[in-house]
Design a protein around this motif. Structure first.
Motif, PDB file in Angstrom:
ATOM      1  N   VAL A  87      26.533  62.522 109.544  1.00 30.10           N
ATOM      2  CA  VAL A  87      25.385  61.654 109.281  1.00 30.10           C
ATOM      3  C   VAL A  87      25.879  60.228 109.239  1.00 30.10           C
ATOM      4  CG1 VAL A  87      24.165  63.419 107.993  1.00 30.10           C
ATOM      5  CG2 VAL A  87      25.685  61.855 106.788  1.00 30.10           C
ATOM      6  N   ARG A  88      24.942  59.319 109.337  1.00 32.00           N
ATOM      7  CA  ARG A  88      25.302  57.896 109.295  1.00 32.00           C
ATOM      8  C   ARG A  88      25.278  57.410 107.857  1.00 32.00           C
ATOM      9  NH1 ARG A  88      25.129  55.586 114.358  1.00 32.00           N
ATOM     10  NH2 ARG A  88      24.162  56.839 115.982  1.00 32.00           N
ATOM     11  N   ALA A  89      26.166  56.483 107.573  1.00 33.40           N
ATOM     12  CA  ALA A  89      26.207  55.901 106.234  1.00 33.40           C
ATOM     13  C   ALA A  89      24.986  55.004 106.039  1.00 33.40           C
ATOM     14  CB  ALA A  89      27.487  55.086 106.052  1.00 33.40           C
ATOM     15  N   TRP A  90      24.432  55.057 104.837  1.00 33.29           N
ATOM     16  CA  TRP A  90      23.285  54.196 104.540  1.00 33.29           C
ATOM     17  C   TRP A  90      23.780  52.787 104.226  1.00 33.29           C
ATOM     18  CZ3 TRP A  90      18.129  55.631 104.443  1.00 33.29           C
ATOM     19  CH2 TRP A  90      17.895  56.979 104.682  1.00 33.29           C
ATOM     20  N   SER A  91      23.061  51.790 104.735  1.00 34.53           N
ATOM     21  CA  SER A  91      23.399  50.394 104.442  1.00 34.53           C
ATOM     22  C   SER A  91      22.251  49.747 103.703  1.00 34.53           C
ATOM     23  CB  SER A  91      23.689  49.622 105.728  1.00 34.53           C
ATOM     24  OG  SER A  91      22.537  49.597 106.551  1.00 34.53           O
ATOM     25  N   ARG A  92      22.603  48.802 102.859  1.00 34.02           N
ATOM     26  CA  ARG A  92      21.575  48.103 102.084  1.00 34.02           C
ATOM     27  C   ARG A  92      21.321  46.735 102.721  1.00 34.02           C
ATOM     28  NH1 ARG A  92      20.993  49.169  96.395  1.00 34.02           N
ATOM     29  NH2 ARG A  92      20.884  46.948  96.193  1.00 34.02           N
ATOM     30  N   HIS A 151       9.948  56.258  87.687  1.00 29.33           N
ATOM     31  CA  HIS A 151      10.347  55.327  88.740  1.00 29.33           C
ATOM     32  C   HIS A 151      10.811  54.011  88.117  1.00 29.33           C
ATOM     33  CE1 HIS A 151       8.857  57.613  92.279  1.00 29.33           C
ATOM     34  NE2 HIS A 151       8.086  58.167  91.363  1.00 29.33           N
ATOM     35  N   PHE A 152      12.077  53.677  88.335  1.00 28.01           N
ATOM     36  CA  PHE A 152      12.627  52.464  87.733  1.00 28.01           C
ATOM     37  C   PHE A 152      12.235  51.200  88.490  1.00 28.01           C
ATOM     38  CE2 PHE A 152      14.589  55.200  84.862  1.00 28.01           C
ATOM     39  CZ  PHE A 152      15.132  54.453  83.832  1.00 28.01           C
ATOM     40  N   ALA A 153      11.453  51.326  89.556  1.00 29.78           N
ATOM     41  CA  ALA A 153      10.849  50.156  90.186  1.00 29.78           C
ATOM     42  C   ALA A 153       9.561  49.756  89.471  1.00 29.78           C
ATOM     43  CB  ALA A 153      10.561  50.435  91.665  1.00 29.78           C
ATOM     44  N   GLU A 154       9.111  50.577  88.519  1.00 36.87           N
ATOM     45  CA  GLU A 154       7.871  50.311  87.804  1.00 36.87           C
ATOM     46  C   GLU A 154       8.156  49.746  86.415  1.00 36.87           C
ATOM     47  OE1 GLU A 154       5.453  53.962  90.025  1.00 36.87           O
ATOM     48  OE2 GLU A 154       5.741  53.998  87.835  1.00 36.87           O
ATOM     49  N   PRO A 155       7.273  48.905  85.886  1.00 38.59           N
ATOM     50  CA  PRO A 155       7.512  48.311  84.562  1.00 38.59           C
ATOM     51  C   PRO A 155       7.505  49.366  83.463  1.00 38.59           C
ATOM     52  CG  PRO A 155       5.287  47.816  85.338  1.00 38.59           C
ATOM     53  CD  PRO A 155       6.012  48.425  86.490  1.00 38.59           C
ATOM     54  N   GLY A 211      16.432  50.088 103.641  1.00 42.76           N
ATOM     55  CA  GLY A 211      15.281  49.377 104.164  1.00 42.76           C
ATOM     56  C   GLY A 211      15.015  48.095 103.400  1.00 42.76           C
ATOM     57  N   ALA A 212      13.745  47.893 103.026  1.00 38.96           N
ATOM     58  CA  ALA A 212      13.349  46.679 102.308  1.00 38.96           C
ATOM     59  C   ALA A 212      13.397  46.852 100.802  1.00 38.96           C
ATOM     60  CB  ALA A 212      11.936  46.271 102.732  1.00 38.96           C
ATOM     61  N   ALA A 213      13.996  47.956 100.322  1.00 40.58           N
ATOM     62  CA  ALA A 213      14.063  48.196  98.876  1.00 40.58           C
ATOM     63  C   ALA A 213      14.858  47.089  98.192  1.00 40.58           C
ATOM     64  CB  ALA A 213      14.704  49.551  98.598  1.00 40.58           C
ATOM     65  N   ARG A 214      14.294  46.532  97.128  1.00 42.25           N
ATOM     66  CA  ARG A 214      14.967  45.476  96.382  1.00 42.25           C
ATOM     67  C   ARG A 214      15.948  46.083  95.384  1.00 42.25           C
ATOM     68  NH1 ARG A 214      12.716  40.508  96.699  1.00 42.25           N
ATOM     69  NH2 ARG A 214      13.405  39.979  94.600  1.00 42.25           N
ATOM     70  N   PRO A 215      16.995  45.335  94.999  1.00 38.33           N
ATOM     71  CA  PRO A 215      18.046  45.909  94.139  1.00 38.33           C
ATOM     72  C   PRO A 215      17.690  45.978  92.663  1.00 38.33           C
ATOM     73  CG  PRO A 215      18.575  43.627  94.679  1.00 38.33           C
ATOM     74  CD  PRO A 215      17.341  43.973  95.464  1.00 38.33           C
ATOM     75  N   ARG A 218      18.280  48.035  87.041  1.00 39.50           N
ATOM     76  CA  ARG A 218      17.675  48.466  85.772  1.00 39.50           C
ATOM     77  C   ARG A 218      18.120  49.882  85.428  1.00 39.50           C
ATOM     78  NH1 ARG A 218      13.026  45.488  87.513  1.00 39.50           N
ATOM     79  NH2 ARG A 218      12.105  47.330  88.501  1.00 39.50           N
ATOM     80  N   LEU A 219      18.168  50.742  86.445  1.00 36.97           N
ATOM     81  CA  LEU A 219      18.630  52.109  86.207  1.00 36.97           C
ATOM     82  C   LEU A 219      20.087  52.112  85.780  1.00 36.97           C
ATOM     83  CD1 LEU A 219      18.420  55.158  86.288  1.00 36.97           C
ATOM     84  CD2 LEU A 219      18.728  55.052  88.773  1.00 36.97           C
TER      85      LEU A 219
END
Length: 261
Positions: free
Chosen positions: A256-261, A112-116, A140-144, A149-150
């Motif tokens: 399907v609906r397009a995902w938005s950030r 998981h690239f959200a982890e150090p 959703g609330a996912a940060r960029p 990093r990925l």
């Protein structure tokens, strides 16, 4: 970024526990039985979270190895993946040490690239010959930061789809926005260096993510580790039932609906 089709992955237990219901397999024997049935229902890969007898997730070779051996000994003939995540070991240096001590290797590992320490961990796995599923959250609330990093790590790695890396997008919310008119990957994934792609979501985002995966031609993931209910809201009785429902649902999915950030 090129969408590359691939097999369905079943997450047979995830971070679930006994309190989540009877569909969640707990013992190595139950995990193996559930995995065998899920593969018979159409799963092409199995993701398992190895646990100690007391139920704690672990990266110890004394835990990971026996679980993999039980599944393989039970006749699970598809690739087996394990997560190398903070849920099993909070300390990045200790995660590296645990991975380096594995004596029985999985066919894939999830990072998981959200982890150090994700990039170093992914490199260590690849050096051991273990292909990597590199996960970044979207929507959703996912940060960029995790996606960036990925992206930076992938840019440093040559070879396109070679090198054993698959990009995994974990959707944190149900899709919103305008309807897509064709097989379009989410905006956050476009422009990444070419890699195979897998899409999945948890709970309420799971079935919409599967429909999007079908539209885009990517690999997809289901299983009680991600979702406990069928598309019609009924509780799932097993991993095999979720895999079978995905096989029935995805080929018939509409726009399907397009995902938005």
């Amino acid at each position: 970024m090129r969408a590359a089709g691939g097999p369905a992955v079943v997450s047979v237990n995830g971070s679930r526990g006994a309190a989540d219901g009877p569909a969640v397999p707990m013992s190595p024997r139950d995990l193996a039985e559930s995995a065998v049935r899920a593969v018979a229902a159409g799963a092409g890969e199995v993701l398992v979270h190895p646990r100690t007898p007391c139920g704690r997730e672990s990266l110890s070779p004394r835990v990971v190895g026996p679980v993999l051996e039980v599944l393989r000994g039970a006749g699970v003939g598809v690739p087996l993946a394990v997560p190398a995540s903070i849920g099993a070991e909070p300390d990045p240096a200790e995660r590296l040490a645990r991975v380096g001590a594995w004596t029985v290797l999985p066919d894939r590992a999830v990072v998981h690239f959200a982890e150090p320490g994700a990039a170093g961990l992914a490199e260590a796995l690849l050096e051991r010959g273990v292909p990597v599923d590199a996960v970044a959250p979207l929507g959703g609330a996912a940060r960029p930061e995790a996606l960036e990093r990925l992206r930076a790590w992938l840019v440093r790695r040559p070879g396109g789809d070679r090198g054993g890396v698959r990009v995994v997008a974990e959707f944190a919310a149900v899709p919103t926005g305008e309807r897509a008119t064709g097989p379009v990957l989410p905006a956050g994934l476009r422009g990444l260096p070419p890699r195979a792609v897998l899409l999945f979501g948890r709970d309420g985002a799971s079935w919409p993510a599967l429909r999007l995966a079908a539209r885009c031609g990517t690999a997809a993931r289901t299983g009680v580790g991600d979702v406990l209910h069928l598309p019609d809201g009924r509780p799932a009785r097993s991993n095999a039932e979720l895999v079978a429902a995905a096989r029935e649902l995805l080929p018939r999915s509409g726009a399907v609906r397009a995902w938005s950030r």
